[in-house]
Write a protein that holds these residues in place. Structure first.
Motif, short mmCIF file in Angstrom:
data_model
loop_
_atom_site.label_atom_id
_atom_site.label_comp_id
_atom_site.label_asym_id
_atom_site.label_seq_id
_atom_site.Cartn_x
_atom_site.Cartn_y
_atom_site.Cartn_z
N CYS A 97 -3.33 9.97 2.32
CA CYS A 97 -3.16 9.68 3.74
C CYS A 97 -2.68 8.25 3.90
CB CYS A 97 -4.49 9.82 4.49
SG CYS A 97 -5.30 11.40 4.23
N ASP A 98 -1.49 8.09 4.48
CA ASP A 98 -0.94 6.75 4.68
C ASP A 98 -1.26 6.29 6.10
OD1 ASP A 98 0.34 4.40 4.34
OD2 ASP A 98 2.36 5.22 4.20
N GLU A 99 -2.13 5.34 6.22
CA GLU A 99 -2.55 4.80 7.52
C GLU A 99 -2.83 5.92 8.52
OE1 GLU A 99 -2.17 1.28 8.41
OE2 GLU A 99 -1.13 0.54 6.64
N PRO A 100 -3.84 6.73 8.25
CA PRO A 100 -4.07 7.90 9.13
C PRO A 100 -4.42 7.51 10.54
CG PRO A 100 -5.90 7.59 7.62
CD PRO A 100 -4.82 6.66 7.18
N PHE A 116 1.54 11.54 6.38
CA PHE A 116 2.38 10.35 6.49
C PHE A 116 2.01 9.52 7.71
CE2 PHE A 116 4.67 13.04 3.67
CZ PHE A 116 5.24 12.16 2.76
N GLN A 117 2.47 8.27 7.67
CA GLN A 117 2.08 7.31 8.69
C GLN A 117 2.34 7.82 10.11
OE1 GLN A 117 2.95 3.42 7.31
NE2 GLN A 117 2.21 2.41 9.13
N GLY A 118 3.54 8.38 10.33
CA GLY A 118 3.84 8.87 11.68
C GLY A 118 3.55 10.35 11.86
N LYS A 130 0.82 -1.22 0.00
CA LYS A 130 0.00 0.00 0.00
C LYS A 130 0.86 1.27 0.00
CE LYS A 130 -2.05 -1.06 3.92
NZ LYS A 130 -1.40 -2.35 4.25
N THR A 131 1.84 1.29 0.91
CA THR A 131 2.67 2.49 1.01
C THR A 131 3.48 2.70 -0.27
OG1 THR A 131 2.82 2.25 3.40
CG2 THR A 131 4.48 3.61 2.35
N VAL A 132 4.01 1.60 -0.80
CA VAL A 132 4.79 1.72 -2.03
C VAL A 132 3.90 2.26 -3.16
CG1 VAL A 132 6.09 0.44 -3.78
CG2 VAL A 132 6.43 -0.07 -1.36
MG MG Z 1 2.43 1.08 4.99
#
Ligand code: MG
Ligand code: ADP
Lengths: 248, 260
Positions: free
Chosen positions: A161-164, A84-86, A40-42
């Motif tokens: 949104c990556d894993e919000p 981003f995720q973090g 997913k992130t890629v």
């Molecule tokens: Mg990811």
């Protein structure tokens, strides 16, 4: 609308994305779901150009992103907001400086105009009186909200949104999901959200793409996802105790 | 654009030094461009001068004063011939401090202090996706992050080195008069003996070279960190080791060049 056409991406021998074609619509919350490590992130980073695709094209409203040079991409990027995720807040800046950063960098607004905008977007994400705090002084949910505020400060046309809601409790997750969904509808943004959280899928999934082992396995929405025959998707959807009870 | 710096993947170890040099050059091409907003650059530069320079003053002064004192004491105790005047102590301290100790040894110490700081700061930004966040906004992250650090070190290291020279000579004098080994007059005579301003110029040229090495090498290792907290630590160690080695190598080359 953002389209991915026949996208392939490998890291060395590791073939992460395999011939992915899908489209993400304007004014809708488009979800990319899948197990951890499914790509997913890629995929998201390929869409925004943080990774170069090995093969295939990325198209932003009829503009071929893959063929753009550095300068053209830089201009397009000002229409993109990304969470981003973090959170990826700049940790040496206050909340206010973080949200103001894109405005300082890319606009010629006066100090007052910028401050107005910062306070407006912070208010929009339900954060007030935090302007002077450093990111390290915020809770996980607040960080995510500041990151959303920063992502929308330039009025983006496209929001990623990556894993919000990774690392957040279910209630706070719900709040963040709703916020993203509302902003999407309110400003007619093309929003793409990566998630592995079925709660998010069922509440905000206008359009859902299921990635399995780097392949686009299924495409639908929050209403159709509970009634598919797809084995791998069913395993993903009904993988938790809560959702498996739902099925029974 | 992470991909621009990914030459070194899947290549035999023997070639690593070449591909890394290639990656380094490519990164530098992105670093040495005009900053997107002058005002933001100035602000970043001031912050870096504060963080990388002002905060190093204490350690530089401390080490230099003690090294000057030790060189003076060693020299004083080793002069046992009546034909060598005591002013030789001042002369020896001056020569060793100005020619090698301040530019080279202090640069090595700064490579440790400043280099690890630069690499871990940028490395942390990489692994927490802050660099991606900059790129997504359309900021040239290499230029935004590394360029102010390079300029800051080029400006501040010569100042630190001149301070170090003064402190070294002062430390030698304090030791000599404190322990009553050499009189102030003899010491100062030695300091003034055959003084050539060229040596200062030569030292500062070396310092500028070393400042460039420290800032760009550390920036490079920080920027291409891949992974998590562990890799940030490794990047910062690598930055210190490689910049120290390069300082030592270039010291030899530059010394040959300047003194012939
Ligand atoms: Mg990811
Ligand atoms: N920069 C990279 N280099 C090599 N492999 C990577 C890189 N980024 C991701 N991968 C690999 O790609 C796969 C998919 O990762 P990712 O997209 O982060 O998964 P997720 O769906 O959890 O977001 C993983 O197996 C991961 O190891």
């Amino acid at each position: 609308m953002i389209e991915a056409k026949e996208v392939d991406k490998s890291f060395g021998e590791h073939h992460v994305l395999k011939n992915i074609s899908c489209s993400f619509e304007k004014g809708k919350t488009n979800l990319i779901i899948g197990q951890s490590g499914s790509g997913k992130t890629v995929l998201m980073k390929c869409l925004v150009g943080l990774y170069e695709v090995d093969h295939g094209r990325i198209i932003y409203d009829d503009r071929n992103f893959s063929e753009m040079d550095f300068e053209q991409r830089k201009n397009l990027r000002q229409e993109i907001g990304m969470l981003f995720q973090g959170g990826a807040l700049f940790d040496y800046m206050t909340v206010e400086e973080n949200v103001m950063f894109p405005l300082n960098m890319f606009t010629h607004q006066t100090k007052e105009e910028k401050l107005d905008r910062v306070n407006f977007v912070l208010k929009r994400v339900n954060l007030e009186n935090v302007n002077r705090l450093m990111p390290s002084e915020l809770s996980g949910g607040m960080r995510k909200r500041v990151a959303i505020a920063r992502a929308i400060s330039m009025n983006p046309k496209y929001l990623f949104c990556d894993e919000p809601n990774s690392g957040l409790d279910p209630q706070t997750s719900g709040v963040i999901d709703q916020l993203i969904n509302e902003i999407t509808k309110e400003y007619g943004i093309t929003t793409i959200v990566n998630t592995h959280d079925m709660n998010s899928v069922l509440s905000i999934g206008d359009n859902v793409a299921f990635i399995y082992n780097g392949e686009l396995w299924w495409n639908g929405n929050k209403n159709t996802i509970l009634h598919t025959e797809n084995k791998e998707l069913n395993e993903f959807v009904f993988g938790t105790e809560l959702t498996s009870r739902l099925k029974r | 654009m992470k991909d621009c710096c990914n030459f070194s993947k899947n290549i035999p170890v023997e070639f690593k030094v070449f591909t890394q040099t290639g990656d380094y050059v490519l990164l530098m091409l992105r670093v040495f461009t005009k900053p997107q907003k002058a005002r933001i650059f100035w602000q970043r530069l001031m912050d870096e001068i504060q963080g990388l320079g002002i905060e190093s003053i204490g350690i530089v002064a401390f080490i230099s004063a003690f090294m000057g004192a030790v060189v003076a004491i060693q020299t004083a105790y080793n002069i046992d011939s009546p034909f060598v005047p005591l002013s030789a102590v001042g002369f020896t301290v001056r020569q060793s401090v100005i020619l090698e100790f301040s530019p080279t040894v202090i640069s090595l110490i700064l490579a440790g202090k400043v280099g690890s700081r630069i690499a871990s700061e940028i490395g942390t930004m990489r692994v927490t996706e802050q660099i991606d966040a900059l790129e997504i906004m359309g900021v040239n992250s290499a230029n935004y992050l590394i360029f102010p650090k390079v300029v800051a070190l080029l400006l501040i290291n010569p100042v630190l080195i001149v301070l170090s020279m003064w402190m070294g000579i002062l430390g030698g004098w304090l030791a000599m008069s404190g322990f009553g080994l050499v009189t102030t007059t003899d010491y100062v005579d030695g300091i003034r003996l055959d003084f050539e301003a060229y040596t200062i110029f030569y030292s500062l040229m070396k310092t500028l070279f070393f400042a460039f090495i420290i800032s760009t090498i550390s920036g490079f290792y920080g920027y291409k960190t891949n992974g998590g907290a562990l890799e940030v630590g490794q990047a910062s160690t690598k930055a210190v080791v490689v910049s120290s080695i390069l300082i030592i190598l270039f010291n030899l080359v530059l010394t040959q060049l300047f003194l012939t």
